[in-house]
Motif scaffolding. Structure first.
Motif, PDB file in Angstrom:
ATOM      1  N   GLU A  39       0.823  -1.211   0.000  1.00  0.00           N
ATOM      2  CA  GLU A  39       0.000   0.000   0.000  1.00  0.00           C
ATOM      3  C   GLU A  39       0.855   1.257   0.000  1.00  0.00           C
ATOM      4  O   GLU A  39       0.577   2.221  -0.714  1.00  0.00           O
ATOM      5  N   ARG A  40       1.960   1.261   0.793  1.00  0.00           N
ATOM      6  CA  ARG A  40       2.796   2.462   0.856  1.00  0.00           C
ATOM      7  C   ARG A  40       3.507   2.702  -0.474  1.00  0.00           C
ATOM      8  O   ARG A  40       3.649   3.834  -0.922  1.00  0.00           O
ATOM      9  N   CYS A  41       3.964   1.625  -1.117  1.00  0.00           N
ATOM     10  CA  CYS A  41       4.625   1.769  -2.416  1.00  0.00           C
ATOM     11  C   CYS A  41       3.680   2.386  -3.429  1.00  0.00           C
ATOM     12  O   CYS A  41       4.058   3.290  -4.178  1.00  0.00           O
ATOM     13  N   ARG A  42       2.450   1.912  -3.438  1.00  0.00           N
ATOM     14  CA  ARG A  42       1.459   2.466  -4.373  1.00  0.00           C
ATOM     15  C   ARG A  42       1.215   3.944  -4.062  1.00  0.00           C
ATOM     16  O   ARG A  42       1.076   4.765  -4.955  1.00  0.00           O
ATOM     17  N   GLU A  43       1.165   4.257  -2.772  1.00  0.00           N
ATOM     18  CA  GLU A  43       0.933   5.652  -2.379  1.00  0.00           C
ATOM     19  C   GLU A  43       2.087   6.541  -2.819  1.00  0.00           C
ATOM     20  O   GLU A  43       1.882   7.627  -3.362  1.00  0.00           O
ATOM     21  N   LEU A  44       3.342   6.068  -2.602  1.00  0.00           N
ATOM     22  CA  LEU A  44       4.501   6.886  -2.947  1.00  0.00           C
ATOM     23  C   LEU A  44       4.612   7.102  -4.446  1.00  0.00           C
ATOM     24  O   LEU A  44       5.004   8.181  -4.901  1.00  0.00           O
TER      25      LEU A  44
END
Length: 867
Positions: free
Chosen positions: A172-177
């Motif tokens: 999820e964080r990778c997609r957000e970044l």
């Protein structure tokens, strides 16, 4: 018997079966009867139980008492009763191993064994130890939970690309970044499109390098995302690629982190660091113990230390001990009361040992939160430049004051605020006070001051400068005399306001007198050159003609402008022009005296023969300035030369017939006297015959010269063996001298195409001269060789030699040794001239190397085949 045999076979088969079961690596046991008695158990299962073979024959509960409380006995009973097999996957089992209860995990099967009637008579137990697998999986699960916690704490995102299926997994964080929406998938192509355009190529290149099977597979790249164009997000991605045995990348995984704040902080830090590093002053930082922890580039250069390993030392090492001890108390007081100290102190250059005067500004560094002193910084300025500038300024003032020319500063009110001693003397001031009170209008006559108002002042206001000739007045004598004035406007560098005018004046009276004398000298020079009977010329350092006198103009009938630069060459006959140009260029480049001959056509169409000479000239400082030369008309001399050549030709031809007759009569007389036995008279006639031979040779030389001059010298070329001809000539010439030994050194020359008689004439002349001009020597060396496509012959003697300044003249007509020796060595001086002409016409070259007093070496070379 059959029953016995059959029973024996069954026993053997049973034994084989038991052996196979016993050795199976898969744990196996057989339980029989309702009480589940251990009838058979192999080694593998005994090892798992931690038992030995004593358990055989015991019930399951007796064999494994540690199983009490565990469901295995109950399950065995259920399988025996129901006849239905039981399968368990990764079941927990507690076993006593080496006296300790340990936990294991097994995947096992309880399979019922039935007789023909379908009744269960036993249970076959197989088991697989999966303890290590289960524990590993649990460890991985715990590690994964820990990793997720660590990643979340570090605000890291993860990505994982399956390169074989092109599937991707982004948390999820990778997609957000990266800025993915909920609908977007995270494949590699879309990942790269989320990278800012200016970083996209760097991003792709890093991926390609990581996937290179010959590389390390590691991946580390910093880039911006395409979202937030005005304030893009900075990301750092770390990862690696995984390769199979065939070096094919099958997986690419890593982490992603937002480093935008770090980047911005680094930018700000870099700005300050660049400011400090590029400062022209020394900037240093010390810790509380007084040790230098940082020194910028200017500081390193100032003290001669180039690396942290060198400059990290006590700050007292940089300073001169006497200065430090003298100022230590005041420094400490200022630092601890005011937080700073400023003053002068000398620094030491460790490389050169120089003591450098500096302006030191030291101040404390406080912790921004606690306000405690955590160190000290200093900004130090090198005072050498300022002191040198002051010294140079003093020198300049001294230079100005002692200048031979007037130098002054004129204020806007029209009065000089400064005028040097030369200026005061030039204008007749009695003292400095008078010079600083006198308006400049008093330094000119009224009409000359009008020039100042009309031209000088407007030019200074408009252009900032004026230069030119003006008239000034001497205050004591009243004399009005010329000066060269150069004035510049002096402006304030900040406001641009005009502050003053600087003036420089040079007395032109001596220069005007010199110009007048030069003009009179030039007038006299032109009068002399105009009256000169020869043509005179001047050329500059670029061989460009700058002057020809009236005589040359009269010869050519063209005006002066036509002859300047290189125009004079156009006046020379076209056939002679290139030879003259080449000769003049060669002499010019060698800076040596020039001499050439050529023909001119006068305005009335008459052809004139001219000999031109020139000599290099130099300035007083030794630099080359050009040429001065003269041209003399030798037309009449040429006519006399032709008449002489014609006379010699006729005389030689007319003498040849009677001399031939005299020689014939002499030979007849010699024969008659010898026949009559009068040897004395015969020898006298023989001597007369030898003198006739000499006369014949002289007449032959004169005839050859005439043929050369008239272009009638004939060459009859043919093939002949060069070395064979030389041997024949030497054999004859050796008989003419008893003192000299002619040493022969032959190379492989082969056949040459030339005039055999004429080449023989040249060789005879060279060897005869060698004999003649080495009266005290005992040998002459003749050498033949081949060099490239040329045949070379050299004749070396060890006689009187030739002076260096005469070497170029030996091949001229009628040249003979000068001075007292001209009577010692008889001859007309035509032999070498004729030889050089023969060699030249055969396409060869002839030269001499000689040193006076040690001998000469004459050589010529001919092309081997010039057909």
């Amino acid at each position: 018997m059959e029953n016995l045999a059959s029973g024996k076979e069954e026993n053997e088969a049973e034994n084989i079966y038991r052996t196979l079961v016993e050795e199976l690596p898969l744990p196996v046991a057989l339980y029989t009867g309702r009480e589940m008695r251990v009838s058979q158990v192999n080694k593998a299962l005994l090892k798992v139980w931690g038992k030995d073979s004593s358990v055989i024959g015991k019930t399951f509960s007796e064999a494994l008492p540690e199983m009490e409380g565990q469901p295995f006995a109950q399950i065995l009973d259920e399988v025996y009763t129901s006849g239905i097999a039981y399968h368990a996957k990764e079941d927990k089992v507690d076993l006593v191993i080496d006296g300790q209860l340990q936990t294991f995990y097994f995947t096992f099967t309880y399979k019922p064994l039935k007789d023909q009637s379908g009744k269960v008579w036993g249970i076959l137990n197989t088991a697989t130890d999966v303890t290590e697998l289960v524990l590993t999986r649990k460890g991985l699960s715990q590690a994964e939970e820990g990793m997720h916690f660590a990643l979340d704490a570090a605000k890291l995102g993860t990505w994982d690309l399956d390169l074989l299926t092109n599937e991707s997994s982004l948390d999820e964080r990778c997609r957000e970044l990266f800025g993915f929406t909920a609908e977007e998938s995270g494949n590699y192509e879309l990942l790269s499109m989320k990278v800012a355009a200016e970083d996209r190529e760097k991003f792709r290149k890093s991926v390609i390098e990581a996937l290179n099977p010959d590389g390390q597979g590691h991946y580390d790249v910093i880039f911006r995302t395409s979202s937030g164009e005005n304030n893009p997000r900075w990301l750092r991605s770390l990862g690696r690629a995984y390769f199979n045995d065939k070096k094919i990348a099958y997986r690419f995984a890593g982490t992603i982190q937002d480093i935008s704040r770090d980047i911005e902080a680094a930018k700000e830090q870099q700005k300050f660091l660049m400011l400090v590093e590029n400062s022209s002053d020394l900037i240093g930082v010390t810790d509380l113990a007084g040790n230098v922890t940082y020194l910028n580039k200017a500081g390193q250069e100032l003290v001669g230390l180039k690396s942290p390993a060198e400059y990290k030392r006590p700050s007292s090492d940089y300073l001169v001990a006497e200065d430090l001890s003298e100022l230590q108390e005041s420094i400490n007081t200022a630092i601890f009361t005011k937080g700073r100290w400023t003053g002068e102190m000398r620094y030491r250059n460790f490389e050169t040992g120089e003591l450098i005067p500096c302006q030191l500004n030291a101040f404390v560094i406080n912790d921004p939160e606690t306000k405690e002193i955590i160190g000290m910084a200093s900004v130090t300025r090198d005072l050498r430049f300022d002191r040198a500038r002051n010294m140079e300024q003093q020198k300049l003032i001294s230079l100005v004051e002692n200048s031979a020319d007037l130098m002054s500063i004129l204020e806007p009110n029209g009065i000089n605020s400064y005028i040097n001693k030369a200026g005061r003397d030039l204008l007749g001031f009695e003292n400095e006070e008078q010079a600083l009170q006198m308006p400049i209008s008093e330094l000119h006559s009224p009409e000359d001051f009008e020039l100042v108002k009309r031209e000088v002042l407007p030019s200074l206001a408009r252009d900032g400068r004026w230069a030119g000739k003006m008239m000034v007045k001497h205050l004591k004598t009243g004399e009005i005399f010329p000066v060269y004035n150069s004035s510049v406007r002096i402006d304030d560098p900040i406001t641009g306001e005009t502050l003053a005018v600087g003036a420089f004046m040079r007395d032109m009276r001596a220069e005007v007198a010199a110009q007048k004398a030069q003009a009179e000298s030039e007038k006299l020079f032109r009068s002399i050159t105009t009256a000169a009977p020869t043509a005179l010329w001047l050329a500059d350092e670029n061989l460009s003609f700058t002057f020809v006198n009236q005589m040359w103009i009269d010869w050519t009938g063209e005006p002066l402008e036509k002859h300047l630069n290189k125009g004079w060459l156009d006046m020379i006959f076209k056939e002679d022009r290139q030879l003259v140009t080449d000769k003049l260029t060669t002499d010019f480049n060698a800076r040596k005296a020039h001499e050439s001959q050529f023909r001119l056509s006068t305005p009335d169409g008459e052809v004139r023969y001219v000999i031109c000479t020139g000599n290099p000239q130099y300035h007083d400082n030794g630099s080359f300035s050009g040429y001065i030369g003269a041209c003399v008309d030798i037309t009449e001399l040429n006519q006399l030369q032709r008449q002489k050549d014609e006379f010699i030709g006729i005389a030689s031809h007319e003498l040849k017939t009677p001399v031939t007759s005299i020689k014939a009569y002499a030979q007849v007389l010699e024969s008659m006297f010898r026949n009559s036995g009068d040897e004395k008279k015969a020898d006298m006639v023989k001597k007369m015959d030898l003198q006739i031979n000499r006369l014949t040779n002289l007449i032959g030389d004169l005839l050859d010269v005439t043929k050369i001059q008239t272009g009638k010298l004939q060459l009859n070329d043919s093939d002949f063996d060069f070395n064979e001809m030389v041997r024949e000539l030497i054999e004859d010439l050796q008989r003419t001298t008893k003192r000299h030994t002619i040493i022969e050194k032959y190379g492989e020359t082969g056949v040459i195409y030339a005039d055999r008689e004429r080449i023989g004439q040249v060789i005879t002349n060279l060897i005869s001269n060698a004999i003649k001009y080495s009266p005290n020597a005992e040998k002459i060396v003749v050498t033949t060789s081949v060099e490239g496509n040329e045949i070379k012959l050299c004749v070396e003697d060890f006689g009187i030699g030739i002076p260096q300044d005469k070497r170029d003249k030996v091949f001229e007509q009628f040249y003979r040794v000068s001075g007292d020796k001209q009577h010692t060595f008889p001859g007309l001086g035509l032999g070498l001239y004729i030889s050089s002409e023969i060699i030249r016409r055969e396409g060869g070259r002839i030269w001499v190397n000689s040193q006076e007093g040690t001998g000469s070496k004459f050589c010529f070379s001919l092309p081997r085949d010039r057909r």
